[in-house]
Design an enzyme around this catalytic site. Structure first.
Site, mmCIF file in Angstrom:
data_model
loop_
_atom_site.group_PDB
_atom_site.id
_atom_site.type_symbol
_atom_site.label_atom_id
_atom_site.label_comp_id
_atom_site.label_asym_id
_atom_site.label_seq_id
_atom_site.Cartn_x
_atom_site.Cartn_y
_atom_site.Cartn_z
ATOM 1 N N SER A 262 11.274 -15.850 -10.157
ATOM 2 C CA SER A 262 11.550 -17.121 -10.822
ATOM 3 C C SER A 262 12.872 -17.686 -10.340
ATOM 4 O O SER A 262 13.773 -16.955 -9.938
ATOM 5 C CB SER A 262 11.595 -16.937 -12.343
ATOM 6 O OG SER A 262 12.738 -16.203 -12.726
ATOM 7 N N LYS A 263 12.991 -19.020 -10.418
ATOM 8 C CA LYS A 263 14.204 -19.689 -9.955
ATOM 9 C C LYS A 263 15.397 -19.372 -10.845
ATOM 10 O O LYS A 263 16.538 -19.452 -10.397
ATOM 11 C CB LYS A 263 13.963 -21.205 -9.894
ATOM 12 C CG LYS A 263 13.009 -21.630 -8.802
ATOM 13 C CD LYS A 263 12.951 -23.127 -8.644
ATOM 14 C CE LYS A 263 12.165 -23.781 -9.743
ATOM 15 N NZ LYS A 263 11.978 -25.231 -9.520
ATOM 16 N N ARG A 264 15.147 -19.006 -12.097
ATOM 17 C CA ARG A 264 16.251 -18.698 -13.006
ATOM 18 C C ARG A 264 16.925 -17.376 -12.645
ATOM 19 O O ARG A 264 18.116 -17.204 -12.835
ATOM 20 C CB ARG A 264 15.741 -18.629 -14.445
ATOM 21 C CG ARG A 264 15.365 -19.967 -15.049
ATOM 22 C CD ARG A 264 15.113 -19.849 -16.535
ATOM 23 N NE ARG A 264 14.124 -18.833 -16.850
ATOM 24 C CZ ARG A 264 12.807 -19.036 -16.833
ATOM 25 N NH1 ARG A 264 12.344 -20.235 -16.527
ATOM 26 N NH2 ARG A 264 11.963 -18.069 -17.141
#
Length: 513
Positions: A262-264
């Protein structure tokens, strides 16, 4: 009488596939991953690849994200045949420009009793889910609004003035379907999914079915997280009397701890990150293919892990896709990128290094022909010494700064021994005797070349001072580059020229006292 949906899209004998990212921030690497597999099959089958922008989530919409999608996919060479930027026979290709398309489909489902209005507030729905979880009941909408008029529902708590529209999932909904990758797949029972939001925008579930139908999409290739939604989508196709596409649910890309990338949590989830870090686009395409697909076999049965998109597309087969979520191993990718860096011609590599060197201030945005010629020579020296284009700047910088403008790295000075001043004195004396003048004959070269430089230094330091080659040239490397590790020493001196080389040797000698 409700307005009827558009007539079915014309059938095509060749496949039509699409990728449909949402412009909600930096494009996810999964967009490239899905695009690659869609495009490989489309090109193999002489079909079409469509780019559609699914921008119905207005709360997360970002103005610049769509252009980033265009830029990153073009950078990777994953080009589309139809899309918002180039048009096509099924335009428009942005969902926000297709709102009038979805309304007739919703009205038809309402008229046929297959959908209903829901006036529940977000707070009421959150409370409902909390109770379901605490009492260990099946989660999903409890149909409080089903069968009620607006007036009847308004008398109950948690009423919202503007309703959404929900599907009415029948008890006998089919929960299995055929998948090109996984065979027969079973999915959990869906709840009454919202298909039209209070703001008038369709949800993904309605829009994707309508758009895929109206754009003639024959194969829907997407991540495995959508398996649970597929029964809802198949049901919508059945209700509208449409032929569903073929389904292929790709394995999700995973971090080393097997969590979903995920980008987070992982910068490598951002597609723009790979360009920023100096990865080559052709290497990323190769790597993404390897993540979920077995390498081809060479003549002697060995794995062939380095291949082009065309080679991948030519022999592509959905049945070979590995359904197990692949680990996104950046170490392996860095190795693969290094392979691609070494495969480039020197001129091509120098060209690709240029924007990174300009970004680091090593070169200006308007380099002279002389600077570009020097860059080519330096590139030839460092090509085997880097895996990422961003690693070039510290290696190249010493060749484009003044002889007294760079600093010495602490580890470079720290490894110098007591004999460093004597080594530098010997080098200065020996190189002073190597001529840097041409003979005057047309086409002749200066004697100031790597071989002559090496011979003079070995004679003076290795033989003359009795220092082992392993330790003999450390002070010279530090003097020339300021670093402990640098491009090949003698070739670096040749590129710098005699004057600059002697200036740098003397500077370090003076620094050491």
């Amino acid at each position: 009488m409700s307005e009827q949906p558009a007539t079915p899209a014309p059938t095509s004998t060749s496949p039509r596939l699409r990728v449909a990212p949402s412009p909600t921030g930096d494009p996810h690497v999964g967009t490239a991953y899905m695009s690659l597999f869609n495009l490989a099959f489309a090109r193999q089958q002489d079909g079409k690849f469509v780019l559609r922008i699914e921008d119905t989530d207005r709360t997360r919409f970002r103005e610049d994200s769509e252009q980033q999608v265009f830029d990153t996919l073009h950078w990777l060479g994953l080009d589309w045949d139809e899309g918002p930027d180039i048009g096509g026979p099924y335009a428009p290709y942005r969902q926000s420009e297709r709102l009038d398309t979805y309304r007739p489909y919703v009205e038809r489902l309402l008229a046929e009793g297959k959908a209903y209005h829901c006036w529940c507030t977000p707070e009421r729905l959150a409370q409902m889910r909390e109770i379901q979880q605490k009492t260990k009941q099946p989660t999903g909408y409890d149909r409080l609004c089903y069968g009620k008029t607006r007036e009847e529902r308004a008398e109950l708590p948690g009423f919202s003035e503007t309703p959404v529209v929900r599907m009415l999932i029948p008890d006998d909904v089919e929960l299995t379907f055929e998948d090109l990758i996984r065979g027969r797949v079973s999915a959990p029972r869906p709840d009454d999914q919202v298909i039209l939001k209070a703001d008038g925008f369709p949800t993904y579930h309605l829009a994707v079915v309508v758009d895929d139908h109206e754009m003639g999409i024959t194969h829907v290739v997407r991540g495995e997280e959508w398996i649970s939604s597929t029964p809802k989508h198949i049901l919508l196709y059945q209700w509208f009397g449409l032929e569903p596409p073929k389904w292929a649910h790709m394995p999700l890309l995973r971090n080393t701890d097997k969590s979903k990338i995920s980008k987070r949590k992982n910068p490598a989830a951002r597609l723009t990150w790979f360009r920023e870090q100096g990865y080559l686009p052709e290497a990323l395409v190769n790597f993404l293919a390897l993540l979920a697909y077995p390498p081809a076999q060479g003549a002697e049965g060995e794995d062939v892990e380095v291949f082009t998109f065309d080679e991948f597309s030519k022999d592509f087969d959905w049945r070979k896709v590995n359904p197990v979520g692949p680990i996104f191993d950046l170490k392996k990718f860095e190795w693969l990128n290094g392979v691609y860096v070494r495969k480039l011609s020197v001129d091509e590599l120098a060209s690709r290094l240029l924007p990174y060197l300009e970004a680091e201030g090593v070169l200006s945005g308007n380099s002279s022909l002389g600077e570009l010629a020097r860059l080519r020579k330096v590139t030839e020296l460092i090509q085997t010494r880097m895996a990422l284009l961003t690693e070039a700047a510290p290696l190249v910088r010493p060749f484009f700064v003044g002889d007294d403008e760079f600093e010495y790295a602490e580890d470079a000075l720290g490894q110098l021994k007591e004999d460093a001043p004597a080594v530098l004195d010997a080098a200065i004396s020996a190189l002073g005797d190597v001529s840097d003048e041409r003979s005057g004959v047309l086409g002749s070269e200066s004697a100031w070349q790597a071989a002559a430089i090496e011979a003079a230094l070995r004679s003076a330091i290795v033989e003359g001072m009795g220092i082992k080659p392993k330790f003999a040239f450390g002070p010279l490397r530090t003097a020339v580059s300021g670093a402990r590790v640098s491009p090949p020493l003698f070739e670096s001196m040749e590129i710098l020229g005699k004057t600059a080389t002697l200036n740098r040797l003397q500077r370090l000698r003076d620094h050491l006292g």
